[in-house]
Design an enzyme around this catalytic site. Structure first.
Site, PDB file in Angstrom:
ATOM      1  N   GLU A  51      -0.014  -1.070   5.693  1.00  0.00           N
ATOM      2  CA  GLU A  51       1.071  -0.628   6.570  1.00  0.00           C
ATOM      3  C   GLU A  51       0.983   0.860   6.884  1.00  0.00           C
ATOM      4  OE1 GLU A  51       5.000   0.872   7.848  1.00  0.00           O
ATOM      5  OE2 GLU A  51       3.872   1.432   6.051  1.00  0.00           O
ATOM      6  N   ASP A  86       0.820  -1.208   0.000  1.00  0.00           N
ATOM      7  CA  ASP A  86       0.000   0.000   0.000  1.00  0.00           C
ATOM      8  C   ASP A  86       0.855   1.259   0.000  1.00  0.00           C
ATOM      9  OD1 ASP A  86       0.782  -0.632   2.694  1.00  0.00           O
ATOM     10  OD2 ASP A  86      -0.710   0.790   3.437  1.00  0.00           O
TER      11      ASP A  86
END
Length: 368
Positions: A133, A71
């Site tokens: 994350e 991400d």
């Protein structure tokens, strides 16, 4: 379709950047990577939500975990990827995720694809590509795997592809964020004595934080610089009204020689909250010691020419540390460019990390 067999790590970085994967929107990239990884012969491909774990099962003496998140932070008009020259006249990739951390992920994908069936591979490999994350810890894909399938993450050492300037950043600091709240009594500012100013109640706490002298702590040969800071503060009703509530977020970044409990106790002692001021834990994550004394880590340090420094920010190496697995950060990109609109990664850092890992993982001798 991403072709892991033909794309070099630089081209693969650009390809990953061009597939938007902002936190909570990782599924298209996860699906694409799963399809590509299932084309590698003889490997085990596992999936938990939008996170992937891919393992070789060659029966080698030790296992190295290569982990990276898929991400990014929200795109800031910096996708698709562009290639050009940076301020140092270096060949550079520009775009969201080029530093944090699609370049590191690309390197790890390329290394895994090339070595999974190579006779020269010295260690079994586990590749982890995980979601979430960049957001709250409860969404972290590595943490979700840790909770549901901890055996998927087992290994002798873990490498995180977080940007580290193409050198090893060992361990990481822990982090605590507290919400500190004061309550008062609302009143008209012309008759302030009828109220109690909640913001004023926080004044001694703010003074204590401002006066705090952060420590520099040496842990296993790495120097960590702690920090205690107010990162957000709110109060106020109207410009003629005494506020009846005031609150702030205070963040403590602590060296990995402290446990979470020790760090929290130290933080509360410094804040010295007056009566009527309360706190709640908004977020708390442990630090991770460097683990540089272990042979499997020493070999990686040697492969990088002995360049090691402490990791100041928190990274997911701490999750591996909780499993008893030593972990370091090793990826391309200058961390100072993380999350910036002009996020950029020099080409040489991508190729340097790739070459170092290929050498390290194909070493002819096993560890003691």
């Amino acid at each position: 379709m991403i072709d892991l067999f033909t794309l070099d790590p630089v081209s693969l970085t650009a390809a990953l950047v061009d597939v938007p994967s902002v936190s909570h929107e990782e599924r298209p990239l996860a699906d694409m990577l799963e399809r590509a990884l299932r084309l590698i012969p003889g490997v085990e491909v596992l999936r938990h939500e939008n996170s992937l774990v891919v393992r070789t099962q060659r029966g080698l003496p030790q296992r190295v975990v290569l982990a990276g998140h898929i991400d990014t932070v929200p795109i800031a008009e910096n996708v698709p990827c562009a290639r050009g020259v940076n301020d140092q006249d270096e060949d550079t990739l520009f775009g969201c995720g080029t530093v944090d951390m699609k370049s590191g992920l690309a390197v790890y994908l390329a290394v895994f694809a090339r070595l999974a069936n190579d006779p020269a591979l010295a260690y079994d490999l586990t590749l982890v590509c995980y979601e979430g994350e960049e957001v709250a810890a409860r969404f972290n894909g590595l943490g979700l795997i840790h909770g549901a399938h901890p055996d998927w993450l087992l290994g002798d050492v873990a490498l995180l592809g977080e940007p580290s300037g193409a050198i090893i950043e060992a361990g990481c600091q822990g982090s605590i964020r507290l919400r500190v709240t004061a309550h008062g009594v609302r009143a008209h500012s012309a008759r302030s004595w009828l109220g109690k100013n909640a913001m004023h109640a926080l004044a001694p706490v703010i003074s204590n934080i401002a006066a705090y002298e952060a420590q520099e702590v040496l842990v296993d040969g790495c120097r960590y610089h702690e920090g205690l800071n107010i990162v957000h503060c709110e109060s106020g009703v109207a410009t003629n009204t005494i506020p009846d509530e005031a609150w702030l977020f205070v963040n403590f970044r602590f060296a990995p020689n402290r446990t979470q409990e020790e760090a929290l106790a130290h933080m509360l002692a410094v804040l010295d909250l007056p009566e009527g001021v309360e706190y709640e834990i908004d977020d708390i994550v442990p630090g991770a010691r460097p683990g540089l004394d272990l042979p499997v880590v020493r070999r990686l340090v040697a492969a990088t020419g002995g360049q090691v420094r402490a990791k100041y920010g928190w990274t997911d190496v701490a999750r591996f540390s909780e499993l008893g697995i030593p972990a370091v950060n090793f990826g391309p990109g200058d961390p100072a460019y993380c999350h910036k609109k002009d996020e950029q990664c020099p080409i040489w850092m991508i190729t340097s990390v790739f070459d170092t890992l290929m050498t390290y993982l194909q070493a002819g001798e096993t560890d003691e």
